[in-house]
Design a protein around this motif. Structure first.
Motif, PDB file in Angstrom:
ATOM      1  N   SER A  24      -8.702   4.131  -0.699  1.00  0.00           N
ATOM      2  CA  SER A  24      -9.510   3.232  -1.476  1.00  0.00           C
ATOM      3  C   SER A  24      -9.112   2.425  -2.405  1.00  0.00           C
ATOM      4  N   TYR A  25      -8.617   2.707  -2.691  1.00  0.00           N
ATOM      5  CA  TYR A  25      -7.604   1.426  -4.006  1.00  0.00           C
ATOM      6  C   TYR A  25      -6.497   0.856  -3.002  1.00  0.00           C
ATOM      7  N   LEU A  26      -6.934  -0.195  -2.686  1.00  0.00           N
ATOM      8  CA  LEU A  26      -6.023  -0.819  -1.587  1.00  0.00           C
ATOM      9  C   LEU A  26      -4.989  -1.645  -2.933  1.00  0.00           C
ATOM     10  N   GLN A  27      -5.438  -2.805  -3.701  1.00  0.00           N
ATOM     11  CA  GLN A  27      -4.914  -3.739  -4.567  1.00  0.00           C
ATOM     12  C   GLN A  27      -3.982  -2.173  -5.131  1.00  0.00           C
ATOM     13  N   GLY A  28      -4.351  -0.598  -5.431  1.00  0.00           N
ATOM     14  CA  GLY A  28      -3.408  -0.059  -6.294  1.00  0.00           C
ATOM     15  C   GLY A  28      -2.336   0.448  -5.414  1.00  0.00           C
ATOM     16  N   TYR A  29      -2.904   0.544  -4.036  1.00  0.00           N
ATOM     17  CA  TYR A  29      -0.906   0.916  -3.504  1.00  0.00           C
ATOM     18  C   TYR A  29       0.150  -0.224  -2.882  1.00  0.00           C
ATOM     19  N   VAL A  30      -0.944  -1.961  -3.252  1.00  0.00           N
ATOM     20  CA  VAL A  30       0.286  -2.742  -2.889  1.00  0.00           C
ATOM     21  C   VAL A  30       0.823  -2.458  -4.150  1.00  0.00           C
ATOM     22  N   GLY A  31       0.167  -2.780  -6.012  1.00  0.00           N
ATOM     23  CA  GLY A  31       1.379  -2.632  -6.558  1.00  0.00           C
ATOM     24  C   GLY A  31       1.747  -2.107  -7.365  1.00  0.00           C
ATOM     25  N   ALA A  32       1.630  -0.147  -6.722  1.00  0.00           N
ATOM     26  CA  ALA A  32       2.425   0.563  -6.911  1.00  0.00           C
ATOM     27  C   ALA A  32       3.739   0.446  -5.254  1.00  0.00           C
ATOM     28  N   TYR A  33       3.906   0.217  -4.668  1.00  0.00           N
ATOM     29  CA  TYR A  33       4.830  -0.256  -3.556  1.00  0.00           C
ATOM     30  C   TYR A  33       5.745  -1.373  -4.726  1.00  0.00           C
ATOM     31  N   LEU A  34       5.019  -2.281  -5.246  1.00  0.00           N
ATOM     32  CA  LEU A  34       5.723  -2.728  -5.650  1.00  0.00           C
ATOM     33  C   LEU A  34       6.512  -2.762  -6.565  1.00  0.00           C
ATOM     34  N   ILE A  35       5.911  -1.507  -7.958  1.00  0.00           N
ATOM     35  CA  ILE A  35       6.573  -0.900  -8.802  1.00  0.00           C
ATOM     36  C   ILE A  35       7.957   0.104  -7.953  1.00  0.00           C
ATOM     37  N   LYS A  36       7.599  -0.086  -7.075  1.00  0.00           N
ATOM     38  CA  LYS A  36       8.625   1.727  -6.522  1.00  0.00           C
ATOM     39  C   LYS A  36      10.056   1.064  -6.668  1.00  0.00           C
ATOM     40  N   ASN A  37       9.595  -0.271  -6.046  1.00  0.00           N
ATOM     41  CA  ASN A  37      11.073  -1.297  -6.389  1.00  0.00           C
ATOM     42  C   ASN A  37      11.316  -1.534  -7.452  1.00  0.00           C
ATOM     43  N   MET A  38      10.797  -2.282  -7.954  1.00  0.00           N
ATOM     44  CA  MET A  38      10.885  -2.638  -9.523  1.00  0.00           C
ATOM     45  C   MET A  38      11.334  -1.694  -9.665  1.00  0.00           C
ATOM     46  N   LEU A  39      11.435  -0.186 -10.534  1.00  0.00           N
ATOM     47  CA  LEU A  39      12.084   0.561 -10.806  1.00  0.00           C
ATOM     48  C   LEU A  39      13.009   1.630 -10.140  1.00  0.00           C
ATOM     49  N   ASN A  40      13.100   1.043  -8.577  1.00  0.00           N
ATOM     50  CA  ASN A  40      13.958   1.746  -8.151  1.00  0.00           C
ATOM     51  C   ASN A  40      14.272   3.170  -7.584  1.00  0.00           C
ATOM     52  N   ILE A  41      12.987   3.614  -7.036  1.00  0.00           N
ATOM     53  CA  ILE A  41      13.116   4.443  -7.380  1.00  0.00           C
ATOM     54  C   ILE A  41      12.024   5.173  -5.735  1.00  0.00           C
ATOM     55  N   THR A  42      12.536   6.387  -5.337  1.00  0.00           N
ATOM     56  CA  THR A  42      11.456   6.986  -3.405  1.00  0.00           C
ATOM     57  C   THR A  42      10.585   7.107  -4.443  1.00  0.00           C
ATOM     58  N   VAL A  43       9.593   7.547  -3.452  1.00  0.00           N
ATOM     59  CA  VAL A  43       8.095   7.651  -2.831  1.00  0.00           C
ATOM     60  C   VAL A  43       7.452   8.642  -4.059  1.00  0.00           C
ATOM     61  N   ASP A  44       8.589   9.982  -3.384  1.00  0.00           N
ATOM     62  CA  ASP A  44       8.280  10.787  -4.548  1.00  0.00           C
ATOM     63  C   ASP A  44       8.768  10.482  -5.992  1.00  0.00           C
TER      64      ASP A  44
END
Length: 537
Positions: A62-82
């Protein structure tokens, strides 16, 4: 009209978590890189571009922009999905970056996150288009406009510099017998899963023994050549099992065929025999788990994986941004990257100055670049140096005629070789024997005349060599040095070498996400300096 992504209403309410923080806590978040992401980068994301992932009628998040941002932040912080799912529930800074501080329940789940990543991978495999790369292009162009990097600088040109880096894969580095064994094992396991053991020869049963790999690769006392010959014979047996067309779409079958082609040649009797080590190409299969990874030796070290290129646009005030990036098999050369950059430029009216090291440069590329309005400036040259005196030979505009030598003499006869691009000219002995430059000249004595073989490439290269030591070139070389820090930053800060995936599309997407994170830092620094500059004015 086309469908649009749903974007939740973002007005803060009295229960917003961000508003419950002290003024000091709010300022710390706003001034952090996550705060900058939420205030600037997040708003540059176009969620409509990602709707194609769910165009098959499937229900996307429902919040597609949020998932795109979350993917970018995951790589920005160098962390896993979990780790991200764990932190987003309690970390207000991440919630601020994703505009979810007012949500009672965070709109992210582990299942939907992995589903989003799988959709990105499937879409790139099907279309060849990386949506994260498109997002990088969109955000970098927006940031570049903010920073004034789209305007020409000194000499009326936009200033750019490039560097490349190796990106290693996490697939194990296998020996030649190890590669063939792994390919055989995977193909047999697939065949057994779908058709059973009925048609498999008993001589191949050993592949189903868990300890067999060590026994064949390490404990076997046969020579490397004998092991290879035995494994290749088994490869041909397995290929006969999978000769039906129904197998041809499986990756295991493709790896088997490719491995046989890479590792063997056909002798005079039509039998497959192992190639020598020198015959194995760097583009050969390195691991069945990472079929796109290739091998390349650089600076005396062999790298298995990919090669990435970054092009940074910069100005004279210390501002810079990655505006072009690419990642390819590591057999892709720096010159190939430069050719792609030249071909991608579609505005010949905008002048650019592109500073590179010698691996990006050739006289042919320099001519192609000039036609597109790009001045290609190498800070060094690869290969054998050209005789400096070649720069003083005078050629016609098309480079097909020699007008005069460095001493002003004209040739008595000459011809142009279309294949080599060289002019073969002859001079009188009387001209050359008394010439004060004779000891340094490239002229060769013959019985009736003195021969000179020269080309426009030699003249241009010699002229470029002589200019490398002048003050302007040294200044450009110092300016280019800054781009060499980017590979180190992407490795240390964002974990470029620790992308835990064998899929090429995931590695590409993660790389472009890291470039967006790097640009975010540069954009934040520019805005901070900009505010300070005008506050002191």
């Amino acid at each position: 009209m086309g469908r649009k992504a749903k974007t939740p209403y973002m007005q803060m309410n009295l229960d917003d978590r961000f508003l419950t923080l002290s003024k000091r806590g709010q300022d710390q978040i706003i001034n952090s890189r996550l705060g900058h992401f939420g205030d600037k980068t997040f708003n540059m994301i176009n969620p409509d571009a990602f709707l194609v992932l769910y165009s098959d009628g499937g229900r996307g998040p429902s919040y597609l922009q949020g998932y795109v941002g979350a993917y970018l932040i995951k790589n920005m912080l160098n962390i896993t999905v979990d780790e991200f799912i764990l932190r987003v529930e309690s970390d207000i800074a991440i919630q601020y970056a994703l505009h979810t501080t007012g949500f009672r329940k965070q709109p992210f789940s582990r299942r939907n996150f992995f589903y989003f990543i799988a959709k990105l991978e499937a879409y790139e495999a099907e279309t060849g288009i990386s949506l994260i790369e498109k997002c990088f292009e969109c955000t970098s162009s927006s940031m570049a406009r903010d920073m004034g990097l789209t305007r020409p600088g000194g000499y009326g040109r936009i200033k750019k510099r490039s560097d490349s880096m190796m990106v290693r894969t996490h697939a194990a580095h296998l020996t030649r017998p190890g590669i063939v064994y792994a390919v055989n094992h995977d193909a047999l396991v697939l065949y057994n899963d779908l058709c059973g053991m009925d048609h498999i020869s008993p001589s191949l049963y050993h592949y189903f023994d868990e300890s067999d790999r060590n026994a064949v690769i390490y404990h076997n006392k046969e020579s490397m050549g004998e092991k290879l010959a035995s494994l290749i014979t088994e490869s041909c047996q397995i290929l006969e099992l999978m000769e039906e067309d129904e197998w041809h779409d499986f990756q295991e079958y493709k790896n088997l065929v490719r491995c046989i082609e890479d590792q063997t040649r056909t002798d005079e009797n039509g039998k497959r025999i192992p190639k020598s080590n020198g015959e194995i190409d760097g583009s050969s299969l390195q691991s069945p788990k990472a079929p796109d990874a290739t091998a390349r030796t650089k600076a005396g070290k062999t790298h298995v994986g990919f090669v990435a290129n970054v092009t940074e646009t910069y100005d004279d005030e210390g501002n810079s941004l990655i505006t072009d990036a690419d990642i390819q098999k590591n057999t892709h050369s720096d010159a190939d990257f430069m050719r792609s950059i030249i071909e991608a430029k579609d505005d010949p009216e905008t002048e650019e100055q592109h500073v590179t090291d010698g691996a990006y440069y050739s006289s042919e590329l320099a001519e192609e670049a000039a036609e597109k309005g790009i001045l290609l400036v190498p800070t060094s040259l690869t290969g054998k140096p050209t005789n400096p005196i070649c720069a003083d030979f005078q050629l016609s505009a098309d480079g097909k005629e020699l007008i005069s030598c460095p001493n002003g003499c004209k040739p008595i006869d000459q011809s142009y070789d279309e294949k080599t691009g060289r002019i073969n000219a002859k001079f009188l002995h009387s001209c050359c024997d008394s010439c004060p430059l004779r000891d340094r000249c490239i002229a060769a004595d013959q019985k009736r005349a003195v021969k000179v073989s020269i080309s426009r490439h030699m003249v241009n290269r010699a002229a470029l060599q002589s200019s490398l030591n002048d003050g302007e070139h040294k200044k450009l070389a110092r300016e280019r040095n800054a781009v060499e820090a980017i590979p180190s930053i992407l490795r240390r800060k964002y974990g470029l070498d620790n992308i835990l995936s064998f899929a090429t599309s995931r590695i590409r997407s993660a790389f472009f996400a890291m470039c967006i994170a790097y640009n975010g830092q540069k954009h934040k620094k520019f805005l901070d300096n900009h505010r300070v500059k005008y506050a002191l004015a």
